[in-house]
Write a protein that holds these residues in place. Structure first.
Motif, PDB file in Angstrom:
ATOM      1  N   MET A   1       0.828  -1.204   0.000  1.00  0.00           N
ATOM      2  CA  MET A   1       0.000   0.000   0.000  1.00  0.00           C
ATOM      3  C   MET A   1       0.861   1.253   0.000  1.00  0.00           C
ATOM      4  SD  MET A   1      -3.238  -0.491  -0.238  1.00  0.00           S
ATOM      5  CE  MET A   1      -3.714   1.168   0.228  1.00  0.00           C
ATOM      6  N   GLN A   2       1.955   1.233   0.732  1.00  0.00           N
ATOM      7  CA  GLN A   2       2.833   2.397   0.791  1.00  0.00           C
ATOM      8  C   GLN A   2       3.560   2.621  -0.531  1.00  0.00           C
ATOM      9  OE1 GLN A   2       5.730   2.181   3.918  1.00  0.00           O
ATOM     10  NE2 GLN A   2       6.473   4.271   3.596  1.00  0.00           N
ATOM     11  N   ALA A   3       3.957   1.542  -1.196  1.00  0.00           N
ATOM     12  CA  ALA A   3       4.735   1.672  -2.428  1.00  0.00           C
ATOM     13  C   ALA A   3       3.876   2.047  -3.623  1.00  0.00           C
ATOM     14  CB  ALA A   3       5.471   0.366  -2.710  1.00  0.00           C
ATOM     15  N   LEU A   4       2.673   1.482  -3.723  1.00  0.00           N
ATOM     16  CA  LEU A   4       1.838   1.702  -4.899  1.00  0.00           C
ATOM     17  C   LEU A   4       0.724   2.713  -4.644  1.00  0.00           C
ATOM     18  CD1 LEU A   4       1.559  -1.979  -6.197  1.00  0.00           C
ATOM     19  CD2 LEU A   4       3.103  -0.174  -6.979  1.00  0.00           C
ATOM     20  N   GLY A   5       0.150   2.681  -3.458  1.00  0.00           N
ATOM     21  CA  GLY A   5      -0.839   3.669  -3.069  1.00  0.00           C
ATOM     22  C   GLY A   5      -2.145   3.591  -3.832  1.00  0.00           C
ATOM     23  N   GLY A   6      -3.183   4.218  -3.275  1.00  0.00           N
ATOM     24  CA  GLY A   6      -4.464   4.364  -3.940  1.00  0.00           C
ATOM     25  C   GLY A   6      -5.108   3.051  -4.332  1.00  0.00           C
ATOM     26  N   ASP A   7      -5.892   3.128  -5.414  1.00  0.00           N
ATOM     27  CA  ASP A   7      -6.584   1.940  -5.906  1.00  0.00           C
ATOM     28  C   ASP A   7      -5.604   0.882  -6.385  1.00  0.00           C
ATOM     29  OD1 ASP A   7      -9.024   3.088  -5.370  1.00  0.00           O
ATOM     30  OD2 ASP A   7      -9.304   3.865  -7.408  1.00  0.00           O
ATOM     31  N   ALA A   8      -4.488   1.319  -6.980  1.00  0.00           N
ATOM     32  CA  ALA A   8      -3.493   0.369  -7.471  1.00  0.00           C
ATOM     33  C   ALA A   8      -2.939  -0.470  -6.323  1.00  0.00           C
ATOM     34  CB  ALA A   8      -2.366   1.104  -8.187  1.00  0.00           C
ATOM     35  N   GLY A   9      -2.597   0.171  -5.211  1.00  0.00           N
ATOM     36  CA  GLY A   9      -2.077  -0.569  -4.069  1.00  0.00           C
ATOM     37  C   GLY A   9      -3.115  -1.488  -3.464  1.00  0.00           C
ATOM     38  N   ALA A  10      -4.365  -1.021  -3.382  1.00  0.00           N
ATOM     39  CA  ALA A  10      -5.423  -1.847  -2.799  1.00  0.00           C
ATOM     40  C   ALA A  10      -5.680  -3.090  -3.635  1.00  0.00           C
ATOM     41  CB  ALA A  10      -6.702  -1.020  -2.671  1.00  0.00           C
ATOM     42  N   ILE A  11      -5.700  -2.941  -4.969  1.00  0.00           N
ATOM     43  CA  ILE A  11      -5.914  -4.103  -5.838  1.00  0.00           C
ATOM     44  C   ILE A  11      -4.712  -5.030  -5.785  1.00  0.00           C
ATOM     45  CG2 ILE A  11      -6.264  -4.829  -8.225  1.00  0.00           C
ATOM     46  CD1 ILE A  11      -7.852  -2.305  -8.677  1.00  0.00           C
ATOM     47  N   ALA A  12      -3.496  -4.462  -5.718  1.00  0.00           N
ATOM     48  CA  ALA A  12      -2.297  -5.298  -5.623  1.00  0.00           C
ATOM     49  C   ALA A  12      -2.313  -6.137  -4.353  1.00  0.00           C
ATOM     50  CB  ALA A  12      -1.045  -4.423  -5.667  1.00  0.00           C
ATOM     51  N   VAL A  13      -2.744  -5.549  -3.242  1.00  0.00           N
ATOM     52  CA  VAL A  13      -2.834  -6.308  -1.984  1.00  0.00           C
ATOM     53  C   VAL A  13      -3.839  -7.443  -2.124  1.00  0.00           C
ATOM     54  CG1 VAL A  13      -3.587  -6.161   0.415  1.00  0.00           C
ATOM     55  CG2 VAL A  13      -2.084  -4.410  -0.524  1.00  0.00           C
ATOM     56  N   ALA A  14      -4.953  -7.184  -2.802  1.00  0.00           N
ATOM     57  CA  ALA A  14      -5.954  -8.236  -3.010  1.00  0.00           C
ATOM     58  C   ALA A  14      -5.393  -9.362  -3.863  1.00  0.00           C
ATOM     59  CB  ALA A  14      -7.199  -7.645  -3.669  1.00  0.00           C
ATOM     60  N   LEU A  15      -4.615  -9.034  -4.889  1.00  0.00           N
ATOM     61  CA  LEU A  15      -4.090 -10.053  -5.788  1.00  0.00           C
ATOM     62  C   LEU A  15      -2.948 -10.846  -5.163  1.00  0.00           C
ATOM     63  CD1 LEU A  15      -4.063  -8.098  -9.178  1.00  0.00           C
ATOM     64  CD2 LEU A  15      -5.723  -9.786  -8.392  1.00  0.00           C
ATOM     65  N   ILE A  16      -2.155 -10.198  -4.308  1.00  0.00           N
ATOM     66  CA  ILE A  16      -0.997 -10.882  -3.714  1.00  0.00           C
ATOM     67  C   ILE A  16      -1.373 -11.572  -2.407  1.00  0.00           C
ATOM     68  CG2 ILE A  16       1.339 -10.607  -2.816  1.00  0.00           C
ATOM     69  CD1 ILE A  16       1.597  -8.111  -4.570  1.00  0.00           C
ATOM     70  N   TYR A  17      -2.038 -10.827  -1.524  1.00  0.00           N
ATOM     71  CA  TYR A  17      -2.259 -11.316  -0.168  1.00  0.00           C
ATOM     72  C   TYR A  17      -3.706 -11.725   0.109  1.00  0.00           C
ATOM     73  CZ  TYR A  17       2.260  -9.057   0.321  1.00  0.00           C
ATOM     74  OH  TYR A  17       3.575  -8.681   0.147  1.00  0.00           O
ATOM     75  N   GLY A  18      -4.570 -11.597  -0.888  1.00  0.00           N
ATOM     76  CA  GLY A  18      -5.955 -12.033  -0.715  1.00  0.00           C
ATOM     77  C   GLY A  18      -6.786 -11.163   0.185  1.00  0.00           C
ATOM     78  N   GLU A  19      -6.381  -9.899   0.420  1.00  0.00           N
ATOM     79  CA  GLU A  19      -7.115  -9.000   1.296  1.00  0.00           C
ATOM     80  C   GLU A  19      -7.806  -7.932   0.459  1.00  0.00           C
ATOM     81  OE1 GLU A  19      -4.451  -7.362   4.128  1.00  0.00           O
ATOM     82  OE2 GLU A  19      -4.036  -9.265   5.136  1.00  0.00           O
ATOM     83  N   GLN A  20      -9.138  -7.933   0.478  1.00  0.00           N
ATOM     84  CA  GLN A  20      -9.904  -6.948  -0.266  1.00  0.00           C
ATOM     85  C   GLN A  20     -10.309  -5.755   0.591  1.00  0.00           C
ATOM     86  OE1 GLN A  20     -13.249  -8.673  -2.300  1.00  0.00           O
ATOM     87  NE2 GLN A  20     -12.086 -10.416  -3.054  1.00  0.00           N
ATOM     88  N   GLY A  21      -9.936  -5.789   1.865  1.00  0.00           N
ATOM     89  CA  GLY A  21     -10.394  -4.751   2.782  1.00  0.00           C
ATOM     90  C   GLY A  21      -9.866  -3.371   2.482  1.00  0.00           C
ATOM     91  N   HIS A  22      -8.757  -3.252   1.731  1.00  0.00           N
ATOM     92  CA  HIS A  22      -8.213  -1.931   1.408  1.00  0.00           C
ATOM     93  C   HIS A  22      -8.929  -1.288   0.223  1.00  0.00           C
ATOM     94  CE1 HIS A  22      -4.793  -2.008   4.169  1.00  0.00           C
ATOM     95  NE2 HIS A  22      -4.577  -3.267   3.818  1.00  0.00           N
ATOM     96  N   ILE A  23      -9.712  -2.049  -0.516  1.00  0.00           N
ATOM     97  CA  ILE A  23     -10.372  -1.524  -1.712  1.00  0.00           C
ATOM     98  C   ILE A  23     -11.567  -0.666  -1.310  1.00  0.00           C
ATOM     99  CG2 ILE A  23     -11.512  -2.138  -3.878  1.00  0.00           C
ATOM    100  CD1 ILE A  23      -9.994  -4.749  -3.851  1.00  0.00           C
ATOM    101  N   ARG A  24     -11.710   0.476  -1.959  1.00  0.00           N
ATOM    102  CA  ARG A  24     -12.850   1.347  -1.691  1.00  0.00           C
ATOM    103  C   ARG A  24     -14.164   0.576  -1.857  1.00  0.00           C
ATOM    104  NH1 ARG A  24     -13.707   4.604  -5.590  1.00  0.00           N
ATOM    105  NH2 ARG A  24     -12.013   4.048  -7.022  1.00  0.00           N
ATOM    106  N   PRO A  25     -15.115   0.746  -0.941  1.00  0.00           N
ATOM    107  CA  PRO A  25     -16.387   0.021  -1.089  1.00  0.00           C
ATOM    108  C   PRO A  25     -17.089   0.277  -2.408  1.00  0.00           C
ATOM    109  CG  PRO A  25     -16.200   0.944   1.123  1.00  0.00           C
ATOM    110  CD  PRO A  25     -15.040   1.480   0.337  1.00  0.00           C
ATOM    111  N   ASP A  26     -17.037   1.532  -2.921  1.00  0.00           N
ATOM    112  CA  ASP A  26     -17.713   1.804  -4.184  1.00  0.00           C
ATOM    113  C   ASP A  26     -16.997   1.152  -5.360  1.00  0.00           C
ATOM    114  OD1 ASP A  26     -15.581   3.509  -3.696  1.00  0.00           O
ATOM    115  OD2 ASP A  26     -16.378   5.120  -4.936  1.00  0.00           O
TER     116      ASP A  26
END
Length: 714
Positions: A233-258
Motif C-alpha cells: 500500500m505504501q509503495a503503490l498507493g491508492g486503488d493500485a495498491g489496494a488491488i495489488a494487496v488483493a491479488l498478492i495477499y488475498g485482502e480486499q479490505g483496502h479496496i474502496r467500497p464503491d
C-alpha cells in the motif's frame, strides 16, 4: 412385459421391455461417463446433511444410502457396481459432513455480554471497508470458567503499528453469538463461524492495549502477510495498491467500497479473489519459465524430464502463493486442483480432463464438506467444468488452432475461442450468481474479455517481477507500469458498471430451481451424444421455476425491531436504517428498493407504538418499544403481531405472536401472506449447533446421543 430369472431360478417382477432396453442402451452408451458423477453423488450426500434440519432425518439419509448399496448387491454386472457405488457415496457424503462438524466443534457464546476487559493473542488482522475497520481474529485467554476460544472482533479506530499476529492485546470489548442469517435461506454467518471454529463475535470499544509484542525470531506467515500488505500500500498507493494487496495477499479490505461494488457489478469480482484464475496464472507462468530455463542446460535436459521437474517447481510456487495469499478456501481448492493437473502432466495424461476435475472435487469435498455451500466453490467448478466440456466438444476442436493455419486464421481462432469461452463461462455462472447474490452483471462477458488478458498477461507477471525486484530495492523500476495496469483494471470495472442496465436483479432463486438448473448443466457437461441435451430441458425448467416461484412478501428481523413488506416493487420498512446489512439483504432477497415505509401502504395506520397494516390474507400489527394502552384490543384483531420485547398475556392475536421470546427461537422470519407460508431460520437449520433453536452446548451426533461442545459463560 419382460421378466428376468434371478440366480435361484425365480422370476423377478416384470418391467416394460421397451423401458428396460432403453435404460440398458443409455447405460451402455454412457458407461465411461458415469464415473464423472461420483463427486456429484458425494456432493448429494453432503447436501442432504446440510439441507435436512433434524438429526433423525440425517440418520434416515445415511441409512437410505447404505440400503441403496445393499439393494445394488441384488443386481448384476455394471448395474450392480453402479448402484452400490452410488449408495456408498451418498452415505459417505453424509458421514463426511458429520465428521467435519464434530472435528471443528468448539464452545459457543449463546447470549450477549456487556462490554468488559478482554485479552488474548492476535491470530490474524484483516482490513475491512477500505481500511476503515479492522477484523481481528483473537485467541481469547482462558478464564476461571471458560477455556481459551477463538473470537472475531472488529476495531473501528486506526490500528496501531504493533498490531500484528502473535501480539498479546487487551481492551474493552463486547461479545455476542455469531450472527444468524438476515433471511431464511440466506447467507449464514453462524454456520460459517461454526466451521471456522469461531466461538463469538463482537467489537472493541476505544483503544486497545499492548500486553506483549509479537515474539521475535522468524515471523509467522500471518505477520509476513501483514507487513507485505502495508509495504505494498505504501509503495503503490491508492486503488493500485489496494488491488495489488488483493491479488498478492488475498485482502480486499483496502479496496474502496464503491470500487468493490463496481467490480462486482461489472462481473469482475472473481479477479479480486485469489482463486483458480490466479493460481493457474502463477502455476502456468512458472511452468513455462522453468521449462525454458531448464532446457538451456543440455546435461539436465538429456538425462531427466524437464517437464516433470518444471511441474514440481510450478506446484511448489503455486502452493507458496496460496499460503502467502492467506490460504483461503478458494485458493486451497485451486492449489489442490493445480497439483492434480500437474500430476496428470507428469504422467502424460490430459491435464484438462473432466475426470481430473472430478477427482479434485472429491478430494476437496472429503476434506472440507462445507465448501459445497460456498459460492466460490460452486462458481470455480462450474467454470472449469464448462471449459473442460467445451474443450472436449466438437466446437472446442474447431476453435483450436491447427498447424496448417495461416497467421490470420490462427488469430481468428484465438479470438473466437476467447469469446466462446467467455460466453460459456458466463452462461454457466449466471444461475449461481443470481441464486447467491440476487443480481448478475449484464456486460460481464465484455468486461472479462478486457480484464482477464490484462490481469493474466500484464498485471500478474509485473506483480511477480515487482516483488522479486523489491527484495533487492529495485521495485520502483517496474512500479509505474504496474500502477498504470492496476488502475486500468479498476477503470474497466468502474466504466462497465456505469453503463445503462449494467446489472440484472432477480428476487432470490428458490434452492430447488437452482438444483434443477445445476443438474441440467451437469448432464450437458458430463454426458455424451444426444443424451446430454436432456440437460437443456432441465435448465429451462429450472429457469422457469425460478421466474415463477412464489416468494415471501413479509420479512421480520431476528430481534423483532425491523419489519418490511414488499409491495409495488418497493420494500416498505417499519423503521429507517436503509443502508444497513439487514435491509440490504431483504432488498436483494425481494429485488425491491428500500425506498418506502409501512406508513406509505394504503390503509396503514401508524403511530409511535408501530403500524397496523392490512395485507393480502393477513392483518399485521408491528409494534415498537412503545406499547399502546389498548394493546389487548389491537392484538385481538390482528392475525400476526411482531414486537422487539416480550409480550405477555394481554396480547392474544388471532394467529401468531412473534415477540422477542418467540423470535429468539425462530430467528429471522419470512412469510408469504397470501398462502400463509411461514419460513424461519430455525426451521431451515433445525437442531444444527448454529441454529437459533439449538440446545446450548449440545450437538446431536449422527450415530449416538448428544455431544457436549461447551458454552461460554463469561
Amino acid at each position: 412385459m419382460a421378466s428376468t430369472i434371478d440366480a435361484y431360478g425365480q422370476k423377478a417382477i416384470g418391467v416394460p421391455h421397451g423401458l428396460t432396453q432403453r435404460v440398458a442402451e443409455f447405460v451402455s452408451a454412457q458407461q465411461r461417463q458415469l464415473i464423472l458423477f461420483a463427486p456429484v453423488a458425494l456432493a448429494g450426500g453432503i447436501g442432504l446433511w446440510f439441507a435436512l434440519p433434524f438429526n433423525g432425518q440425517r440418520q434416515a439419509a445415511l441409512i437410505a444410502g447404505l440400503a441403496l448399496a445393499l439393494l445394488g448387491l441384488a443386481a448384476s454386472g455394471f448395474a450392480r457396481r453402479l448402484i452400490v457405488v452410488l449408495g456408498l457415496l451418498l452415505a459417505l457424503g453424509v458421514g463426511a459432513a458429520e465428521f467435519r462438524s464434530a472435528q471443528v466443534a468448539a464452545p459457543r457464546l449463546h447470549h450477549r455480554l456487556t462490554p468488559f476487559d478482554t485479552s488474548g493473542t492476535v491470530l490474524a488482522v484483516r482490513p475491512q471497508q477500505g481500511g476503515a475497520r479492522q477484523s481481528i481474529l483473537l485467541l481469547r485467554d482462558a478464564t476461571a470458567v471458560d477455556p481459551a476460544v477463538t473470537v472475531r472482533l472488529s476495531l473501528h479506530t486506526p490500528p496501531p503499528g504493533w498490531l500484528r499476529p502473535g501480539a498479546r492485546i487487551a481492551g474493552l470489548a463486547s461479545l455476542g453469538p455469531p450472527p444468524a442469517p438476515a433471511v431464511p435461506g440466506g447467507y449464514d454467518p453462524g454456520r460459517r463461524a461454526w466451521f471456522e471454529g469461531v466461538s463469538a463475535t463482537g467489537r472493541f470499544f476505544g483503544d486497545i492495549r499492548l500486553l506483549a509484542p509479537a515474539p521475535g525470531g522468524p515471523p509467522p506467515l500471518a505477520a509476513i502477510r501483514a507487513r507485505g500488505s502495508a509495504a505494498t500500500m505504501q509503495a503503490l498507493g491508492g486503488d493500485a495498491g489496494a488491488i495489488a494487496v488483493a491479488l498478492i495477499y488475498g485482502e480486499q479490505g483496502h479496496i474502496r467500497p464503491d470500487l468493490l461494488e463496481a467490480m462486482r457489478t461489472a462481473g469482475l469480482a472473481h479477479i479480486l479473489t485469489v482463486s483458480g484464475f490466479h493460481i493457474a496464472v502463477v502455476v502456468g507462468g512458472v511452468l513455462l519459465l522453468l521449462r525454458r530455463l531448464l532446457a538451456l542446460w543440455p546435461w539436465l535436459a538429456l538425462r531427466f524430464s524437464v517437464t516433470r521437474i518444471a511441474a514440481v517447481g510450478a506446484g511448489v510456487a503455486g502452493t507458496l502463493y496460496m499460503l502467502l495469499s492467506g490460504a483461503d478456501l478458494p485458493a486451497v481448492r485451486a492449489t489442490i486442483a493445480a497439483w492434480v493437473v500437474l500430476g496428470a502432466l507428469m504422467l502424460g495424461r490430459d491435464p484438462l480432463s473432466l475426470r481430473l476435475i472430478g477427482f479434485a472435487a472429491l478430494l476437496i469435498l472429503l476434506a472440507r464438506p462445507e465448501a459445497l455451500l460456498n459460492p466460490s466453490f460452486q462458481l470455480s467448478f462450474a467454470a472449469v467444468t464448462a471449459l473442460a466440456a467445451l474443450a472436449a466438444s466438437e466446437l472446442g476442436a474447431q476453435l483450436r488452432a491447427h498447424r496448417e493455419d495461416g497467421p490470420l486464421r490462427r488469430l481468428g481462432r484465438h479470438v473466437a475461442a476467447l469469446v466462446m469461452t467467455g460466453l460459456v463461462v458466463e452462461l454457466a455462472l449466471t444461475p449461481i450468481v443470481l441464486a447467491h447474490f440476487g443480481r448478475a452483471g449484464v456486460y460481464g462477458l465484455f468486461a472479462n474479455l478486457l480484464a482477464i488478458p490484462l490481469t493474466g498477461l500484464i498485471i500478474m507477471p509485473l506483480l511477480g517481477l515487482w516483488l522479486a525486484l523489491s527484495l533487492i530495492g529495485l521495485g520502483p523500476l517496474v512500479a509505474p507500469p504496474l500502477r498504470w495496469s492496476l488502475n486500468a483494471l479498476a477503470g474497466i470495472g468502474e466504466t462497465v458498471a456505469g453503463w445503462p442496465g449494467a446489472s440484472v436483479q432477480l428476487a432470490a432463486m428458490p434452492m430447488p430451481a437452482l438444483l434443477v438448473m445445476l443438474a441440467g448443466g451437469l448432464l450437458i457437461a458430463l454426458l455424451t451424444g444426444r443424451a446430454r441435451w436432456l440437460g437443456l430441458q432441465l435448465v429451462l425448467a429450472g429457469a422457469l421455476a425460478a421466474l415463477l416461484a412464489p416468494r415471501p412478501n413479509l420479512f421480520i428481523s431476528a430481534d423483532g425491531r425491523q419489519v418490511a413488506v414488499v409491495a409495488d416493487g418497493r420494500l416498505h420498512t417499519l423503521r429507517g436504517h436503509r443502508d444497513g446489512f439487514l435491509i440490504h439483504s431483504w432488498s436483494e432477497q425481494a429485488a425491491a428498493a428500500p425506498t418506502a415505509r409501512l406508513s406509505d401502504l394504503p390503509g396503514a395506520r401508524c403511530a409511535e407504538f408501530g403500524c397496523e397494516v392490512a395485507l393480502p390474507g393477513l392483518r399485521l400489527l408491528a409494534l415498537t418499544d412503545d406499547l399502546p394502552a389498548d394493546i389487548s384490543r389491537r392484538c385481538a384483531r390482528a392475525d400476526l403481531v411482531t414486537a422487539p420485547l416480550v409480550l405477555h398475556s394481554p396480547c392474544a392475536p388471532r394467529g401468531r405472536k412473534l415477540d422477542k421470546a418467540a423470535l429468539r427461537l425462530e430467528g429471522a422470519v419470512a412469510i408469504r401472506t397470501v398462502t400463509g407460508r411461514f419460513d424461519s431460520v430455525a426451521r431451515r437449520a433445525g437442531d444444527q449447533p448454529w441454529s437459533p433453536s439449538a440446545l446450548p452446548g449440545l450437538r446431536p451426533r449422527l450415530l449416538g446421543g448428544m455431544e457436549w461442545t461447551g458454552v461460554i459463560s463469561e
